[in-house]
Design a protein around this motif. Structure first.
Motif, PDB file in Angstrom:
ATOM      1  N   PHE A  37     -60.315 -14.326  -3.031  1.00  0.00           N
ATOM      2  CA  PHE A  37     -59.903 -12.934  -3.116  1.00  0.00           C
ATOM      3  C   PHE A  37     -58.413 -12.868  -2.832  1.00  0.00           C
ATOM      4  O   PHE A  37     -57.828 -13.820  -2.313  1.00  0.00           O
ATOM      5  CB  PHE A  37     -60.669 -12.087  -2.093  1.00  0.00           C
ATOM      6  CG  PHE A  37     -62.116 -11.868  -2.443  1.00  0.00           C
ATOM      7  CD1 PHE A  37     -63.041 -12.891  -2.276  1.00  0.00           C
ATOM      8  CD2 PHE A  37     -62.556 -10.656  -2.950  1.00  0.00           C
ATOM      9  CE1 PHE A  37     -64.387 -12.704  -2.612  1.00  0.00           C
ATOM     10  CE2 PHE A  37     -63.895 -10.455  -3.284  1.00  0.00           C
ATOM     11  CZ  PHE A  37     -64.799 -11.487  -3.108  1.00  0.00           C
ATOM     12  N   ARG A  38     -57.801 -11.748  -3.146  1.00  0.00           N
ATOM     13  CA  ARG A  38     -56.384 -11.572  -2.828  1.00  0.00           C
ATOM     14  C   ARG A  38     -56.120 -10.125  -2.429  1.00  0.00           C
ATOM     15  O   ARG A  38     -56.856  -9.219  -2.814  1.00  0.00           O
ATOM     16  CB  ARG A  38     -55.507 -11.977  -4.006  1.00  0.00           C
ATOM     17  CG  ARG A  38     -55.632 -11.077  -5.235  1.00  0.00           C
ATOM     18  CD  ARG A  38     -54.847 -11.673  -6.394  1.00  0.00           C
ATOM     19  NE  ARG A  38     -54.910 -10.826  -7.586  1.00  0.00           N
ATOM     20  CZ  ARG A  38     -54.418 -11.174  -8.763  1.00  0.00           C
ATOM     21  NH1 ARG A  38     -53.835 -12.360  -8.930  1.00  0.00           N
ATOM     22  NH2 ARG A  38     -54.498 -10.339  -9.784  1.00  0.00           N
ATOM     23  N   GLN A  39     -55.071  -9.963  -1.652  1.00  0.00           N
ATOM     24  CA  GLN A  39     -54.685  -8.631  -1.216  1.00  0.00           C
ATOM     25  C   GLN A  39     -53.172  -8.516  -1.244  1.00  0.00           C
ATOM     26  O   GLN A  39     -52.473  -9.261  -0.551  1.00  0.00           O
ATOM     27  CB  GLN A  39     -55.218  -8.337   0.188  1.00  0.00           C
ATOM     28  CG  GLN A  39     -55.007  -6.906   0.625  1.00  0.00           C
ATOM     29  CD  GLN A  39     -55.807  -6.543   1.847  1.00  0.00           C
ATOM     30  OE1 GLN A  39     -56.291  -7.399   2.587  1.00  0.00           O
ATOM     31  NE2 GLN A  39     -55.994  -5.246   2.068  1.00  0.00           N
ATOM     32  N   ALA A  40     -52.690  -7.588  -2.052  1.00  0.00           N
ATOM     33  CA  ALA A  40     -51.264  -7.301  -2.142  1.00  0.00           C
ATOM     34  C   ALA A  40     -50.924  -6.187  -1.161  1.00  0.00           C
ATOM     35  O   ALA A  40     -51.800  -5.406  -0.776  1.00  0.00           O
ATOM     36  CB  ALA A  40     -50.902  -6.886  -3.569  1.00  0.00           C
ATOM     37  N   PRO A  41     -49.671  -6.082  -0.752  1.00  0.00           N
ATOM     38  CA  PRO A  41     -49.273  -5.041   0.197  1.00  0.00           C
ATOM     39  C   PRO A  41     -49.634  -3.647  -0.312  1.00  0.00           C
ATOM     40  O   PRO A  41     -49.354  -3.309  -1.465  1.00  0.00           O
ATOM     41  CB  PRO A  41     -47.756  -5.218   0.297  1.00  0.00           C
ATOM     42  CG  PRO A  41     -47.525  -6.638  -0.046  1.00  0.00           C
ATOM     43  CD  PRO A  41     -48.546  -6.982  -1.094  1.00  0.00           C
ATOM     44  N   GLU A  44     -56.006  -2.703  -1.862  1.00  0.00           N
ATOM     45  CA  GLU A  44     -57.249  -3.228  -1.333  1.00  0.00           C
ATOM     46  C   GLU A  44     -57.430  -4.686  -1.745  1.00  0.00           C
ATOM     47  O   GLU A  44     -56.867  -5.149  -2.743  1.00  0.00           O
ATOM     48  CB  GLU A  44     -58.422  -2.394  -1.851  1.00  0.00           C
ATOM     49  CG  GLU A  44     -58.442  -0.968  -1.324  1.00  0.00           C
ATOM     50  CD  GLU A  44     -59.698  -0.225  -1.720  1.00  0.00           C
ATOM     51  OE1 GLU A  44     -59.869   0.912  -1.252  1.00  0.00           O
ATOM     52  OE2 GLU A  44     -60.502  -0.762  -2.493  1.00  0.00           O
ATOM     53  N   ARG A  45     -58.256  -5.367  -0.972  1.00  0.00           N
ATOM     54  CA  ARG A  45     -58.583  -6.747  -1.324  1.00  0.00           C
ATOM     55  C   ARG A  45     -59.365  -6.757  -2.632  1.00  0.00           C
ATOM     56  O   ARG A  45     -60.271  -5.950  -2.826  1.00  0.00           O
ATOM     57  CB  ARG A  45     -59.407  -7.382  -0.214  1.00  0.00           C
ATOM     58  CG  ARG A  45     -59.619  -8.868  -0.349  1.00  0.00           C
ATOM     59  CD  ARG A  45     -60.218  -9.452   0.907  1.00  0.00           C
ATOM     60  NE  ARG A  45     -59.337  -9.311   2.057  1.00  0.00           N
ATOM     61  CZ  ARG A  45     -59.574  -9.875   3.243  1.00  0.00           C
ATOM     62  NH1 ARG A  45     -60.661 -10.604   3.423  1.00  0.00           N
ATOM     63  NH2 ARG A  45     -58.741  -9.697   4.242  1.00  0.00           N
ATOM     64  N   GLU A  46     -59.015  -7.678  -3.524  1.00  0.00           N
ATOM     65  CA  GLU A  46     -59.680  -7.735  -4.808  1.00  0.00           C
ATOM     66  C   GLU A  46     -60.181  -9.135  -5.124  1.00  0.00           C
ATOM     67  O   GLU A  46     -59.614 -10.136  -4.689  1.00  0.00           O
ATOM     68  CB  GLU A  46     -58.743  -7.264  -5.932  1.00  0.00           C
ATOM     69  CG  GLU A  46     -57.562  -8.156  -6.198  1.00  0.00           C
ATOM     70  CD  GLU A  46     -56.773  -7.714  -7.426  1.00  0.00           C
ATOM     71  OE1 GLU A  46     -57.146  -6.722  -8.072  1.00  0.00           O
ATOM     72  OE2 GLU A  46     -55.767  -8.389  -7.749  1.00  0.00           O
ATOM     73  N   PHE A  47     -61.241  -9.163  -5.904  1.00  0.00           N
ATOM     74  CA  PHE A  47     -61.857 -10.412  -6.313  1.00  0.00           C
ATOM     75  C   PHE A  47     -60.960 -11.152  -7.294  1.00  0.00           C
ATOM     76  O   PHE A  47     -60.337 -10.540  -8.170  1.00  0.00           O
ATOM     77  CB  PHE A  47     -63.205 -10.110  -6.964  1.00  0.00           C
ATOM     78  CG  PHE A  47     -63.865 -11.279  -7.623  1.00  0.00           C
ATOM     79  CD1 PHE A  47     -63.903 -11.394  -9.000  1.00  0.00           C
ATOM     80  CD2 PHE A  47     -64.456 -12.277  -6.865  1.00  0.00           C
ATOM     81  CE1 PHE A  47     -64.523 -12.465  -9.623  1.00  0.00           C
ATOM     82  CE2 PHE A  47     -65.072 -13.359  -7.467  1.00  0.00           C
ATOM     83  CZ  PHE A  47     -65.105 -13.451  -8.838  1.00  0.00           C
ATOM     84  N   THR A  91     -48.650 -11.750  -6.972  1.00  0.00           N
ATOM     85  CA  THR A  91     -48.172 -11.838  -5.600  1.00  0.00           C
ATOM     86  C   THR A  91     -49.153 -11.168  -4.646  1.00  0.00           C
ATOM     87  O   THR A  91     -49.511 -10.000  -4.828  1.00  0.00           O
ATOM     88  CB  THR A  91     -46.788 -11.186  -5.467  1.00  0.00           C
ATOM     89  OG1 THR A  91     -45.846 -11.923  -6.248  1.00  0.00           O
ATOM     90  CG2 THR A  91     -46.332 -11.146  -4.019  1.00  0.00           C
ATOM     91  N   ALA A  92     -49.602 -11.919  -3.648  1.00  0.00           N
ATOM     92  CA  ALA A  92     -50.602 -11.421  -2.698  1.00  0.00           C
ATOM     93  C   ALA A  92     -50.878 -12.492  -1.657  1.00  0.00           C
ATOM     94  O   ALA A  92     -50.455 -13.647  -1.808  1.00  0.00           O
ATOM     95  CB  ALA A  92     -51.892 -11.060  -3.422  1.00  0.00           C
ATOM     96  N   VAL A 125     -48.921 -16.069  -1.558  1.00  0.00           N
ATOM     97  CA  VAL A 125     -48.397 -16.475  -2.862  1.00  0.00           C
ATOM     98  C   VAL A 125     -47.409 -15.400  -3.308  1.00  0.00           C
ATOM     99  O   VAL A 125     -47.751 -14.221  -3.366  1.00  0.00           O
ATOM    100  CB  VAL A 125     -49.525 -16.621  -3.900  1.00  0.00           C
ATOM    101  CG1 VAL A 125     -48.947 -16.829  -5.293  1.00  0.00           C
ATOM    102  CG2 VAL A 125     -50.441 -17.780  -3.521  1.00  0.00           C
ATOM    103  N   THR A 126     -46.191 -15.841  -3.603  1.00  0.00           N
ATOM    104  CA  THR A 126     -45.160 -14.919  -4.058  1.00  0.00           C
ATOM    105  C   THR A 126     -44.617 -15.410  -5.393  1.00  0.00           C
ATOM    106  O   THR A 126     -44.165 -16.552  -5.492  1.00  0.00           O
ATOM    107  CB  THR A 126     -44.021 -14.802  -3.050  1.00  0.00           C
ATOM    108  OG1 THR A 126     -44.546 -14.393  -1.781  1.00  0.00           O
ATOM    109  CG2 THR A 126     -42.980 -13.794  -3.514  1.00  0.00           C
TER     110      THR A 126
END
Length: 129
Positions: A37-41, A44-47, A91-92, A125-126
């Motif tokens: 999963f990832r979450q960007a600033p 919400e957290r996404e699959f 990016t997240a 990750v950016t």
């Protein structure tokens, strides 16, 4: 119980690649379905992607399909996410997660963060434009 530790994050230019790894503790890794999963600033957290305990079935979010590949090595207790053709919107903070349920089936289940029982601390990750 399983403990998860992600690695491999960093700064990369758009179009570049990164490979994330998640190391799991314990001797029961092969009993868990695994997800990223990832979450960007401010979001919400996404699959992102998931893989069944055997490695035979994978699922991807539409936003990463064709660019990311999830894989696992049950002998080494690892799950990886190869990310190619990265975009700034990738990016997240990326999180590895483990699902111990025997009943998860289909994309709709694997894509739900609430389905997962254990989470890593995340790796940043950016992607620069």
């Amino acid at each position: 119980q399983v403990q998860l530790v992600e690695s491999g994050g960093g700064l990369v230019q758009a179009g570049g690649s990164l490979r994330l790894s998640c190391a799991a503790s314990g001797r029961t890794f092969r009993r868990y379905d695994m997800g990223w999963f990832r979450q960007a600033p401010g979001k919400e957290r996404e699959f992102v992607a998931a893989i069944s305990r055997s490695g035979g079935t994978t699922y991807y979010a539409d936003s990463v399909k064709g660019r990311f590949t999830i894989s696992r090595g049950n002998a080494k207790n690892t799950v990886s996410l190869q990310m190619n053709s990265l975009k700034p919107e990738d990016t997240a903070v990326y999180y590895c997660a483990a699902d111990r349920s025997d009943y998860c089936s289909g994309y709709g289940c694997y894509a739900m963060s609430s389905e997962y029982d254990y989470w890593g601390q995340g790796t940043q990750v950016t992607v620069s434009s």
